[in-house]
Design an enzyme around this catalytic site. Structure first.
Site, PDB file in Angstrom:
ATOM      1  N   GLU A   9     -12.499  65.555  95.400  1.00 56.55           N
ATOM      2  CA  GLU A   9     -12.063  64.611  94.354  1.00 56.55           C
ATOM      3  C   GLU A   9     -10.992  65.166  93.433  1.00 56.55           C
TER       4      GLU A   9
ATOM      5  N   TYR B 290     -10.952  68.058  91.870  1.00 54.27           N
ATOM      6  CA  TYR B 290     -11.394  69.000  90.836  1.00 54.27           C
ATOM      7  C   TYR B 290     -10.907  70.415  91.185  1.00 54.27           C
TER       8      TYR B 290
ATOM      9  N   ARG C  44     -19.998  70.165  98.757  1.00 51.70           N
ATOM     10  CA  ARG C  44     -19.338  68.865  98.955  1.00 51.70           C
ATOM     11  C   ARG C  44     -17.885  69.130  99.274  1.00 51.70           C
TER      12      ARG C  44
ATOM     13  N   HIS D 213      -8.992  61.918  92.653  1.00 48.23           N
ATOM     14  CA  HIS D 213      -8.926  60.834  91.662  1.00 48.23           C
ATOM     15  C   HIS D 213      -7.535  60.229  91.612  1.00 48.23           C
TER      16      HIS D 213
ATOM     17  N   GLN E  15     -19.133  47.684  87.897  1.00 52.38           N
ATOM     18  CA  GLN E  15     -19.032  47.131  86.544  1.00 52.38           C
ATOM     19  C   GLN E  15     -19.944  47.813  85.513  1.00 52.38           C
TER      20      GLN E  15
HETATM   21  P1  FAD Z   1     -24.119  30.267  86.663  1.00 49.08           P
HETATM   22  O1  FAD Z   1     -23.937  31.270  87.710  1.00 49.08           O
HETATM   23  O2  FAD Z   1     -22.983  29.375  86.354  1.00 49.08           O
HETATM   24  O3  FAD Z   1     -25.389  29.394  87.066  1.00 49.08           O
HETATM   25  C1  FAD Z   1     -25.760  28.235  86.363  1.00 49.08           C
HETATM   26  C2  FAD Z   1     -26.616  27.360  87.269  1.00 49.08           C
HETATM   27  O4  FAD Z   1     -27.186  26.318  86.500  1.00 49.08           O
HETATM   28  C3  FAD Z   1     -25.826  26.687  88.377  1.00 49.08           C
HETATM   29  O5  FAD Z   1     -26.387  27.033  89.649  1.00 49.08           O
HETATM   30  C4  FAD Z   1     -25.961  25.207  88.097  1.00 49.08           C
HETATM   31  O6  FAD Z   1     -26.071  24.423  89.281  1.00 49.08           O
HETATM   32  C5  FAD Z   1     -27.266  25.150  87.306  1.00 49.08           C
HETATM   33  N1  FAD Z   1     -27.390  23.995  86.414  1.00 49.08           N
HETATM   34  C6  FAD Z   1     -26.574  23.634  85.383  1.00 49.08           C
HETATM   35  N2  FAD Z   1     -27.058  22.523  84.783  1.00 49.08           N
HETATM   36  C7  FAD Z   1     -28.206  22.188  85.420  1.00 49.08           C
HETATM   37  C8  FAD Z   1     -29.166  21.166  85.253  1.00 49.08           C
HETATM   38  N3  FAD Z   1     -29.081  20.237  84.278  1.00 49.08           N
HETATM   39  N4  FAD Z   1     -30.201  21.115  86.101  1.00 49.08           N
HETATM   40  C9  FAD Z   1     -30.356  22.039  87.103  1.00 49.08           C
HETATM   41  N5  FAD Z   1     -29.462  23.026  87.300  1.00 49.08           N
HETATM   42  C10 FAD Z   1     -28.410  23.122  86.465  1.00 49.08           C
HETATM   43  N6  FAD Z   1     -18.955  38.110  87.581  1.00 49.08           N
HETATM   44  C11 FAD Z   1     -19.006  39.418  87.672  1.00 49.08           C
HETATM   45  O7  FAD Z   1     -19.722  40.052  86.908  1.00 49.08           O
HETATM   46  N7  FAD Z   1     -18.296  40.097  88.616  1.00 49.08           N
HETATM   47  C12 FAD Z   1     -17.504  39.450  89.485  1.00 49.08           C
HETATM   48  O8  FAD Z   1     -16.863  40.092  90.311  1.00 49.08           O
HETATM   49  C13 FAD Z   1     -17.438  38.059  89.419  1.00 49.08           C
HETATM   50  N8  FAD Z   1     -16.660  37.369  90.273  1.00 49.08           N
HETATM   51  C14 FAD Z   1     -16.607  36.027  90.188  1.00 49.08           C
HETATM   52  C15 FAD Z   1     -15.805  35.331  91.074  1.00 49.08           C
HETATM   53  C16 FAD Z   1     -15.745  33.960  91.021  1.00 49.08           C
HETATM   54  C17 FAD Z   1     -14.851  33.227  91.973  1.00 49.08           C
HETATM   55  C18 FAD Z   1     -16.512  33.249  90.056  1.00 49.08           C
HETATM   56  C19 FAD Z   1     -16.465  31.745  89.981  1.00 49.08           C
HETATM   57  C20 FAD Z   1     -17.305  33.936  89.159  1.00 49.08           C
HETATM   58  C21 FAD Z   1     -17.353  35.336  89.210  1.00 49.08           C
HETATM   59  N9  FAD Z   1     -18.117  36.066  88.323  1.00 49.08           N
HETATM   60  C22 FAD Z   1     -18.180  37.410  88.431  1.00 49.08           C
HETATM   61  C23 FAD Z   1     -18.798  35.427  87.202  1.00 49.08           C
HETATM   62  C24 FAD Z   1     -20.322  35.321  87.428  1.00 49.08           C
HETATM   63  O9  FAD Z   1     -20.572  34.701  88.650  1.00 49.08           O
HETATM   64  C25 FAD Z   1     -20.912  34.554  86.262  1.00 49.08           C
HETATM   65  O10 FAD Z   1     -20.690  35.287  85.080  1.00 49.08           O
HETATM   66  C26 FAD Z   1     -22.411  34.353  86.440  1.00 49.08           C
HETATM   67  O11 FAD Z   1     -22.667  33.620  87.605  1.00 49.08           O
HETATM   68  C27 FAD Z   1     -22.985  33.608  85.252  1.00 49.08           C
HETATM   69  O12 FAD Z   1     -24.340  33.436  85.481  1.00 49.08           O
HETATM   70  P2  FAD Z   1     -25.191  32.267  84.819  1.00 49.08           P
HETATM   71  O13 FAD Z   1     -26.546  32.403  85.400  1.00 49.08           O
HETATM   72  O14 FAD Z   1     -25.053  32.305  83.351  1.00 49.08           O
HETATM   73  O15 FAD Z   1     -24.515  30.903  85.274  1.00 49.08           O
HETATM   74  P1  NAP Z   2     -11.185  35.008  81.555  1.00 45.68           P
HETATM   75  O1  NAP Z   2     -11.284  36.383  82.068  1.00 45.68           O
HETATM   76  O2  NAP Z   2     -11.575  34.716  80.169  1.00 45.68           O
HETATM   77  O3  NAP Z   2      -9.681  34.548  81.809  1.00 45.68           O
HETATM   78  C1  NAP Z   2      -9.208  33.300  81.449  1.00 45.68           C
HETATM   79  C2  NAP Z   2      -7.674  33.319  81.498  1.00 45.68           C
HETATM   80  O4  NAP Z   2      -7.212  32.051  81.165  1.00 45.68           O
HETATM   81  C3  NAP Z   2      -7.098  34.314  80.564  1.00 45.68           C
HETATM   82  O5  NAP Z   2      -6.247  35.145  81.338  1.00 45.68           O
HETATM   83  C4  NAP Z   2      -6.328  33.503  79.523  1.00 45.68           C
HETATM   84  O6  NAP Z   2      -5.094  34.174  79.413  1.00 45.68           O
HETATM   85  C5  NAP Z   2      -6.208  32.128  80.144  1.00 45.68           C
HETATM   86  N1  NAP Z   2      -6.490  31.027  79.224  1.00 45.68           N
HETATM   87  C6  NAP Z   2      -7.515  30.917  78.352  1.00 45.68           C
HETATM   88  N2  NAP Z   2      -7.444  29.737  77.703  1.00 45.68           N
HETATM   89  C7  NAP Z   2      -6.363  29.080  78.174  1.00 45.68           C
HETATM   90  C8  NAP Z   2      -5.761  27.824  77.891  1.00 45.68           C
HETATM   91  N3  NAP Z   2      -6.282  26.991  76.993  1.00 45.68           N
HETATM   92  N4  NAP Z   2      -4.655  27.485  78.559  1.00 45.68           N
HETATM   93  C9  NAP Z   2      -4.108  28.336  79.465  1.00 45.68           C
HETATM   94  N5  NAP Z   2      -4.629  29.532  79.769  1.00 45.68           N
HETATM   95  C10 NAP Z   2      -5.744  29.909  79.136  1.00 45.68           C
HETATM   96  O7  NAP Z   2     -12.053  34.033  82.439  1.00 45.68           O
HETATM   97  P2  NAP Z   2     -12.168  33.851  84.006  1.00 45.68           P
HETATM   98  O8  NAP Z   2     -11.033  34.389  84.746  1.00 45.68           O
HETATM   99  O9  NAP Z   2     -12.461  32.410  84.145  1.00 45.68           O
HETATM  100  O10 NAP Z   2     -13.433  34.695  84.375  1.00 45.68           O
HETATM  101  C11 NAP Z   2     -14.710  34.341  83.857  1.00 45.68           C
HETATM  102  C12 NAP Z   2     -15.589  35.540  83.786  1.00 45.68           C
HETATM  103  O11 NAP Z   2     -15.977  35.921  85.108  1.00 45.68           O
HETATM  104  C13 NAP Z   2     -14.840  36.678  83.173  1.00 45.68           C
HETATM  105  O12 NAP Z   2     -15.364  36.993  81.913  1.00 45.68           O
HETATM  106  C14 NAP Z   2     -14.988  37.802  84.121  1.00 45.68           C
HETATM  107  O13 NAP Z   2     -15.585  38.930  83.522  1.00 45.68           O
HETATM  108  C15 NAP Z   2     -15.900  37.301  85.233  1.00 45.68           C
HETATM  109  N6  NAP Z   2     -15.274  37.721  86.481  1.00 45.68           N
HETATM  110  C16 NAP Z   2     -15.185  39.037  86.727  1.00 45.68           C
HETATM  111  C17 NAP Z   2     -14.561  39.463  87.856  1.00 45.68           C
HETATM  112  C18 NAP Z   2     -14.478  40.936  88.170  1.00 45.68           C
HETATM  113  O14 NAP Z   2     -13.839  41.321  89.122  1.00 45.68           O
HETATM  114  N7  NAP Z   2     -15.086  41.809  87.421  1.00 45.68           N
HETATM  115  C19 NAP Z   2     -14.013  38.565  88.732  1.00 45.68           C
HETATM  116  C20 NAP Z   2     -14.103  37.215  88.436  1.00 45.68           C
HETATM  117  C21 NAP Z   2     -14.721  36.814  87.298  1.00 45.68           C
HETATM  118  P3  NAP Z   2      -3.944  33.767  78.371  1.00 45.68           P
HETATM  119  O15 NAP Z   2      -4.642  33.158  77.229  1.00 45.68           O
HETATM  120  O16 NAP Z   2      -3.230  35.047  78.025  1.00 45.68           O
HETATM  121  O17 NAP Z   2      -3.061  32.867  79.123  1.00 45.68           O
HETATM  122 FE1  SF4 Z   3     -22.685  50.088  90.193  1.00 55.76          FE
HETATM  123 FE2  SF4 Z   3     -24.824  48.505  90.301  1.00 55.76          FE
HETATM  124 FE3  SF4 Z   3     -22.396  47.490  90.784  1.00 55.76          FE
HETATM  125 FE4  SF4 Z   3     -23.617  49.141  92.519  1.00 55.76          FE
HETATM  126  S1  SF4 Z   3     -24.266  47.084  91.927  1.00 55.76           S
HETATM  127  S2  SF4 Z   3     -21.492  49.263  91.872  1.00 55.76           S
HETATM  128  S3  SF4 Z   3     -24.640  50.547  91.133  1.00 55.76           S
HETATM  129  S4  SF4 Z   3     -23.115  48.353  88.863  1.00 55.76           S
END
Ligand code: FAD
Ligand code: NAP
Ligand code: SF4
Length: 713
Positions: A169, A171, A219, A257, A344
């Site tokens: 890595e 080091y 390692r 790294h 994360q």
């Molecule tokens: P949600 O996952 O939104 O779940 C809410 C659930 O509530 C849904 O299944 C919905 O159907 C249900 N629901 C709502 N209203 C009702 C109702 N009235 N009755 C019954 N069911 C209902 N996060 C990361 O940390 N790392 C990532 O890499 C990452 N990548 C992402 C990529 C994409 C494309 C997307 C869209 C999201 C990603 N996220 C990622 C974000 C992550 O998935 C969300 O932060 C997380 O799913 C939020 O969890 P939650 O349980 O709060 O809500």
């Molecule tokens: P986000 O990270 O909050 O990004 C939203 C983007 O939209 C920002 O870049 C913002 O940039 C823009 N925006 C906000 N309000 C706006 C408006 N009114 N008009 C135009 N642009 C606007 O949210 P997200 O991409 O939807 O992701 C949601 C959550 O999922 C995030 O918090 C993230 O942590 C999680 N997630 C994580 C990963 C991962 O790889 N770790 C991957 C996917 C999702 P500007 O305001 O500068 O334009």
């Molecule tokens: Fe790290 Fe847990 Fe994500 Fe695995 S699932 S990379 S141990 S945070």
């Protein structure tokens, strides 16, 4: 293909003569932050004890500095004095009580130190670390060498079963090996034989000092992934010399790294580098261990079955599930909480100076603080929403004995993970859904899918508590032309698979904007699961014959099928808010695929011509077929008010609680913690006591959480 519950090779002990590893699983070294925590060793003792109880063959601690200058940063943990050694006895004792073995990792950061006393073989600064290193004199080389030997002896007296010498890595040891960082002209530089003297001397002097019955893992950097790294012949020469010097096991290290190639993130194919271990295994006779992106028992078993390694090192998977080995042994594969490689809560935390944990297991490194105790009186709980927050809550609450019913409007559990898993390179997210499905069954949660729940239903069914985990709705855009037919939401694209044209503008460059760009920029091949395509895309020599595995190899990125703009209003670097250890990978991928990332702009309107923006002072029209909105989200919590009006105790978790900066780490953590606390959180109606004191009318409000009934809930 290995059938489930058939992990004979993985579960076999390894006999070292004087001791035995109970399985072929090594828990790889990870810096967790407990090393420096003021109560860290006590917490670390329980952290490792849980993994020893879980069946790991050999645990390796995070790296401990072998001298003050060897430290990773100011205040980083060291093993240099007898007092350091004594403090570790609690760790070794707890691991031994659980029947495990544990080795201390010995680390000298060299020029990869975050402090001004950084050292190196030569005065050559690392391209990614800030401090120019002091070049070691010959006497100082001797001193640092002796630091390793002293630390090994101290580890032995603390009760450790062995040490791991951290060679890869980038080091200090790696810095001695490579002419990239070692341009000395004395007996520690010049020829490869001279450059490799440093690690070989370390191992042979440690062996001499600790005797035969002590494990020495070395390692070894099998692929440096930097130009000027070791050639294959040099790597083999080193491995043979390390074996002769007295090492017990050779473990795999991949990449410095400063290498610009992902080695452990989720888009790296599973076991991507096991074949390099297999190639080296043929050259030595001591056991070798494979590592990097090995996260399931079947992947690990396959490596052993293919004779690529004798052992398998897994670090992050042991954060995700301490019971990994036991579950594999007892036929509970579906209940293993699989590491999804997101970084994360582990590596991103380390790089932010925070204690590590795990996105899918918030108990990791919090074993003494986040405890799931059985409840004394079960409650009838409804959980609305089977996304990560609702799932985590349901499983922990049911495990503690509560009576949980989980509702989701969708026909499948997982919430937004069902969209995340469709992004190329994020397929692992399916594993978390699978795990929760198995746990819901194990703990007898009643699951009602395909039902959008309203408040009346929850009120009529008389729940003691209602948990709203209803997540979010995508934010609408307040922009002229936002209802134009070329405008799509990210759900239209990922969930509903609406057709998308060849020219696309993505509004919003957060995590989802990047994911949508990845989704659309991808060619036909799914590189996430295909080692060969991954190697080609990142310019790694598939035969491992090139120097460092990369020298002279050209990256071969597939032609991208679309012209894509990824846009943000902020003037900061596009993608600056992504994960510390993965953001650079996403940005590099976008650049390689020709995605145009624009920042510091404002949106004007959308019409038939495309998306009109102002960039600087310049009006510009991006002539695109589609505009995709990824502009963040808003909480969905419409059920809260009617439930509270009906006096039903309601808790909001995940996106329903707070949409801003929501991610699955927070959703799962919040769900788990609420479930762990449920018996303490009796929400009673407010009670107002009115009384007269010294002729003055007073009142006392006894609020929700002040309840003497705690223990009975
Ligand atoms: P949600 O996952 O939104 O779940 C809410 C659930 O509530 C849904 O299944 C919905 O159907 C249900 N629901 C709502 N209203 C009702 C109702 N009235 N009755 C019954 N069911 C209902 N996060 C990361 O940390 N790392 C990532 O890499 C990452 N990548 C992402 C990529 C994409 C494309 C997307 C869209 C999201 C990603 N996220 C990622 C974000 C992550 O998935 C969300 O932060 C997380 O799913 C939020 O969890 P939650 O349980 O709060 O809500
Ligand atoms: P986000 O990270 O909050 O990004 C939203 C983007 O939209 C920002 O870049 C913002 O940039 C823009 N925006 C906000 N309000 C706006 C408006 N009114 N008009 C135009 N642009 C606007 O949210 P997200 O991409 O939807 O992701 C949601 C959550 O999922 C995030 O918090 C993230 O942590 C999680 N997630 C994580 C990963 C991962 O790889 N770790 C991957 C996917 C999702 P500007 O305001 O500068 O334009
Ligand atoms: Fe790290 Fe847990 Fe994500 Fe695995 S699932 S990379 S141990 S945070």
């Amino acid at each position: 293909m290995i059938k489930s519950n058939q992990y004979e090779k993985l579960l076999q002990p390894l006999d070292l003569g004087y001791t035995q590893l109970r399985s072929r699983v090594i828990m790889g070294s990870m810096h967790t932050g407990l090393e420096e925590h003021y109560e860290g060793l006590g917490k670390m003792a329980e952290f490792f004890a849980a993994r020893a109880r879980g069946g790991v063959g050999l645990i390796i601690t995070g790296g401990y500095g072998t001298s003050p200058r060897a430290a990773l940063g100011p205040g980083s943990a060291l093993m240099v004095t007898e007092e350091d050694s004594r403090k570790h006895e609690i760790v070794t004792q707890r691991v031994h009580e659980e029947g495990g073995l544990i080795a201390l990792q010995l680390l000298n950061a060299g020029r990869q130190a975050y402090h001004p006393d950084a050292i190196a073989p030569s005065a050559i600064k690392s391209p990614i670390y800030p401090f120019p290193p002091h070049p070691l004199s010959e006497q100082e080389v001797e001193d640092e060498l002796e630091g390793f030997v002293n630390a090994a002896a101290l580890a032995q007296s603390s009760g450790y079963d062995g040490v791991e010498v951290m060679g890869p890595e980038g080091y200090l040891i790696n810095q001695f090996l490579s002419s990239r960082s070692n341009q000395r002209e004395d007996s520690w530089g010049g020829s490869y034989e001279n450059r490799m003297r440093f690690p070989v001397e370390i191992v042979s002097r440690i062996r001499k000092r600790v005797g035969e019955k002590f494990i020495i893992v070395y390692r070894l950097s099998m692929l440096d992934l930097v130009p000027g790294g070791s050639s294959w012949e040099e790597t083999v020469m080193l491995a043979k010399a390390i074996e002769s010097a007295g090492a017990t096991i050779i473990n795999t290290g991949i990449g410095w790294h400063e290498a610009r190639i992902p080695t452990i993130a989720t888009m790296v194919p599973r076991a991507a580098f096991s074949s390099v271990t297999g190639k080296l295994k043929k050259e030595v006779s001591i056991p070798v261990s494979a590592s990097n992106r090995i996260n399931t028992p079947e992947v690990a078993e396959q490596i052993l079955a293919d004779n690529e390694a004798d052992l398998v090192s897994m670090a992050r998977p042991m954060l995700a599930d301490p019971e990994f080995v036991n579950k594999a042994r007892s036929g509970q594969r579906a209940n293993i909480n699989i590491c999804i490689g997101c970084n994360q809560a582990c590596l991103d935390h380390t790089f932010m100076g925070k204690r590590s944990s795990c996105l899918v297991n918030p108990r990791a490194c919090y074993e003494t603080e986040l405890v799931y105790t059985p409840t004394e009186k079960a409650k009838k709980v409804a959980v609305v929403g089977a996304g990560p927050a609702g799932l985590a809550f349901s499983v922990v609450a049911a495990q503690r004995g509560h009576n949980v019913t989980l509702f989701d409007a969708s026909n499948e559990i997982g919430g937004q993970f069902n969209y995340a898993k469709q992004i190329p390179g994020k397929e692992e997210f399916q594993e978390t859904i699978n795990y929760f499905r198995a746990e819901l069954e194990k703990y007898a949660v009643t699951v009602c899918l395909g039902e959008s729940i309203d408040a009346d239903r929850l009120i009529n069914d008389s729940y003691d508590e209602v948990i709203l985990a209803t997540g979010i709705v995508p934010r609408d855009l307040d922009l002229e032309g936002a209802d134009h037919q070329k405008v799509l939401s990210y759900l239209d694209v990922i969930r509903d698979k609406k057709p998308v044209g060849k020219r696309v503008a993505i509004i919003g460059a957060g995590g989802i904007g990047f994911d949508v760009a990845e989704f659309l920029a991808h060619g036909k091949t799914n590189t996430a699961l295909d080692k060969k395509s991954f190697f080609e895309e990142w310019g790694i020599d598939v035969g491992f014959t090139a120097r460092g595995g990369v020298e002279g190899i050209k990256a071969d990125v597939e032609p991208f099928p679309r012209e894509i703009y990824l846009l943000q209003r902020k003037s900061s670097k596009v993608g600056a808010g992504l994960g510390k250890t993965t953001g650079w990978i996403h940005r590099t991928t976008m650049v390689n695929k020709g995605v145009k990332m624009l920042n510091g702009l404002s949106y004007q309107k959308i019409d038939d011509a495309g998306l009109h923006i102002t960039l600087g002072d310049e009006p510009r029209c991006l002539e695109v077929d589609n505009v995709i909105i990824c502009a963040g989200q808003e909480s969905l919590r419409s059920l809260q008010e009617p439930l509270e009006t009906a006096n039903i105790p309601v808790h909001l978790i995940g996106g329903a609680d707070k949409a801003l900066e929501l991610d699955a780490k927070r959703a799962i953590d919040q769900g788990s913690r609420l479930a762990a606390e449920l018996q303490k959180w009796m929400v009673t109606p407010r009670l107002t006591l009115k009384f007269v004191h010294n002729g003055v009318k007073k009142w006392l409000l006894i609020n929700a959480y002040f309840s003497p009934c705690y223990a009975q809930l």
